[in-house]
Write a protein that holds these residues in place. Structure first.
Motif, PDB file in Angstrom:
ATOM      1  N   SER A  50      -7.314  -2.396  -1.864  1.00 18.69           N
ATOM      2  CA  SER A  50      -6.398  -1.678  -0.970  1.00 18.69           C
ATOM      3  C   SER A  50      -5.301  -0.989  -1.775  1.00 18.69           C
ATOM      4  CB  SER A  50      -5.782  -2.653   0.032  1.00 18.69           C
ATOM      5  OG  SER A  50      -6.772  -3.251   0.836  1.00 18.69           O
ATOM      6  N   VAL A  61      -5.802  -0.528   7.401  1.00 16.53           N
ATOM      7  CA  VAL A  61      -6.332  -1.550   6.491  1.00 16.53           C
ATOM      8  C   VAL A  61      -5.609  -2.880   6.693  1.00 16.53           C
ATOM      9  CG1 VAL A  61      -6.633  -2.199   4.074  1.00 16.53           C
ATOM     10  CG2 VAL A  61      -7.090   0.147   4.788  1.00 16.53           C
ATOM     11  N   SER A  62      -4.292  -2.832   6.821  1.00 18.82           N
ATOM     12  CA  SER A  62      -3.514  -4.072   7.004  1.00 18.82           C
ATOM     13  C   SER A  62      -3.860  -4.744   8.323  1.00 18.82           C
ATOM     14  CB  SER A  62      -2.011  -3.757   6.963  1.00 18.82           C
ATOM     15  OG  SER A  62      -1.649  -3.153   5.740  1.00 18.82           O
ATOM     16  N   SER A  81      -6.885   1.904  -3.860  1.00 21.24           N
ATOM     17  CA  SER A  81      -7.199   3.034  -2.985  1.00 21.24           C
ATOM     18  C   SER A  81      -5.929   3.794  -2.613  1.00 21.24           C
ATOM     19  CB  SER A  81      -7.911   2.548  -1.718  1.00 21.24           C
ATOM     20  OG  SER A  81      -9.125   1.912  -2.036  1.00 21.24           O
ATOM     21  N   SER A  82      -4.860   3.071  -2.319  1.00 17.84           N
ATOM     22  CA  SER A  82      -3.587   3.717  -1.985  1.00 17.84           C
ATOM     23  C   SER A  82      -3.045   4.493  -3.179  1.00 17.84           C
ATOM     24  CB  SER A  82      -2.572   2.657  -1.550  1.00 17.84           C
ATOM     25  OG  SER A  82      -3.036   1.951  -0.420  1.00 17.84           O
ATOM     26  N   LEU A 133     -14.284  -0.593  -0.922  1.00 17.45           N
ATOM     27  CA  LEU A 133     -13.311  -1.112   0.038  1.00 17.45           C
ATOM     28  C   LEU A 133     -13.939  -1.215   1.428  1.00 17.45           C
ATOM     29  CD1 LEU A 133     -10.450  -1.983   0.849  1.00 17.45           C
ATOM     30  CD2 LEU A 133      -9.881   0.447   1.140  1.00 17.45           C
ATOM     31  N   MET A 163       0.824  -1.205   0.000  1.00 19.94           N
ATOM     32  CA  MET A 163       0.000   0.000   0.000  1.00 19.94           C
ATOM     33  C   MET A 163       0.865   1.265   0.000  1.00 19.94           C
ATOM     34  SD  MET A 163      -3.172  -1.029   2.515  1.00 19.94           S
ATOM     35  CE  MET A 163      -4.009   0.538   2.262  1.00 19.94           C
TER      36      MET A 163
END
Length: 268
Positions: free
Chosen positions: A194, A223-224, A197-198, A54, A17
């Motif tokens: 993810s 998120v992670s 989005s990053s 997401l 990410m």
């Protein structure tokens, strides 16, 4: 071993990410250099859709994992109740057959507790499951022989075999619950969203001359960590979030069997 694997997934997603943020930033800087109007306009709805999807995937997978976790806990209690009921109905069998069947029940309960105690040892788990299946068959056959006696009331056999049937059925339900997980494609979609989005985060942050890592790092970490927790809950016998405490009803039932055995030996 399992905890190490999900830790590596956490680290890989986190690093991926951050890489996507930097990649998006460089794409944005290139766009600014080539286009005097700056970054593309009117892409808010697209970004909103990606981040919304997401969030939906996170909510869906987390709720599903938590639901399956609770279901596995309830199934342990249901199995303890089923074994306990069947054990009590041994009293309906002829008195001379009861001690042998009770001993089979105690051995059976030991195998059921041991089968799920250390699932990472697949060989031992498989051996205990096979042993419990063999004991089920032995209990069933011994009960059939006892119920075939002409002096035993017919309703006693019905009550005994109804309880035994429930005790056996719950083992299949628990076995199915242990392999009940969301499709692997859901995890792939989670990772893809993810990273995308990053990428969008980095693209929008390219308007700044200096790098600002606080928000990207926080976003990647949250998120992670969410993925880490979801996977840990999905496998409650392997990770940090454990369902082992739910075995208490089975252990208490085992102790009550031992106490009953001791009281029968000391009875005049």
């Amino acid at each position: 071993m399992f905890t190490l694997i999900i830790c590596l997934l956490f680290a890989g997603l986190f690093a991926g990410m951050l890489f996507s943020v930097e990649l998006g930033r460089r794409i944005g800087l290139g766009t600014i250099r080539r286009n005097p109007d700056g970054l593309a306009k009117g892409i808010g709805p697209v970004e909103g859709a990606v981040f919304g999807l997401l969030g939906l995937i996170i909510a869906f997978t987390f709720a599903g994992a938590e639901s399956r976790f609770e279901n596995r806990r309830h199934l342990i209690t249901e199995e303890a109740n089923a074994i306990g009921t069947a054990y009590l109905r041994i009293k309906l069998l002829p008195p001379d057959t009861q001690p042998e069947v009770r001993e089979l029940f105690r051995r059976y309960l030991d195998t059921r507790v041991s089968a799920y105690r250390n699932v990472e040892d697949e060989a031992t788990t498989k051996a205990n499951l096979e042993k419990s299946t063999a004991l089920q068959e032995e209990i069933w056959q011994k009960s059939i022989t006892a119920c075939e006696r002409p002096d035993l009331p017919k309703h006693s056999g019905i009550l005994v075999f109804t309880a035994l049937n429930n005790m056996i059925d719950i083992t299949n339900t628990r076995a199915t619950a242990t392999i009940d997980h969301p499709p692997f494609v859901i995890l792939l979609l989670f990772f893809a969203l993810s990273f995308i989005s990053s990428l969008l985060v980095g693209y929008n942050m390219s308007v700044n001359n200096r790098r600002h890592w606080f928000h990207p790092v926080a976003f990647a970490a949250i998120v992670s960590l969410t993925v880490f927790v979801i996977l840990d809950i999905e496998f409650p016998r392997r990770g940090l979030v454990r369902v082992d405490r739910a075995d208490k009803p089975l252990l208490e039932l085992r102790q009550s069997m031992l106490n009953s055995q001791q009281s029968n030996k000391t009875a005049p």
